[in-house]
Motif scaffolding. Sequence first.
Motif, PDB file in Angstrom:
ATOM      1  N   GLU A  70       0.615   6.797  -4.584  1.00  0.00           N
ATOM      2  CA  GLU A  70      -0.397   6.419  -3.601  1.00  0.00           C
ATOM      3  C   GLU A  70      -0.052   5.067  -2.998  1.00  0.00           C
ATOM      4  O   GLU A  70       0.317   4.142  -3.709  1.00  0.00           O
ATOM      5  N   VAL A 128      -5.712   5.862   2.280  1.00  0.00           N
ATOM      6  CA  VAL A 128      -4.855   6.209   1.141  1.00  0.00           C
ATOM      7  C   VAL A 128      -3.886   7.292   1.573  1.00  0.00           C
ATOM      8  O   VAL A 128      -4.294   8.351   2.054  1.00  0.00           O
ATOM      9  N   TRP A 129      -2.580   7.008   1.422  1.00  0.00           N
ATOM     10  CA  TRP A 129      -1.546   8.021   1.652  1.00  0.00           C
ATOM     11  C   TRP A 129      -1.013   8.451   0.298  1.00  0.00           C
ATOM     12  O   TRP A 129      -0.677   7.623  -0.542  1.00  0.00           O
ATOM     13  N   ARG A 130      -0.963   9.758   0.080  1.00  0.00           N
ATOM     14  CA  ARG A 130      -0.470  10.303  -1.188  1.00  0.00           C
ATOM     15  C   ARG A 130       0.791  11.125  -0.930  1.00  0.00           C
ATOM     16  O   ARG A 130       0.791  12.015  -0.078  1.00  0.00           O
TER      17      ARG A 130
END
Length: 91
Positions: free
Chosen positions: A54, A46-48
């Motif tokens: 997200e 997960v990239w935020r």
Amino acid sequence: MQARTVKARIYSIRRGTIGYSRDAIIIVPGVETAIDAAKFINAKVVWRSKTGTEIIGSVLRVWGGKHGQLLVRFRRGLPGQALGDTVDLIL
């Protein structure tokens, strides 16, 4: 059972003659060999962004031979600001 998360860093995007904006190469701190990196295959990533967006992906395979890097395919393309940023690796 609780999911375990590990912090990793986006090292680069996958390069080639066609665009691979959905594919990123990540490095997990402390993982130096391909054997150690293989434990993370099929893990969720997960990239935020700073605004709360997200982008979710999953680890496809080990990348780079013996250095322990991982190839991740995200559901959407990553922006350029994601390079060098941290991601959560959910096991």
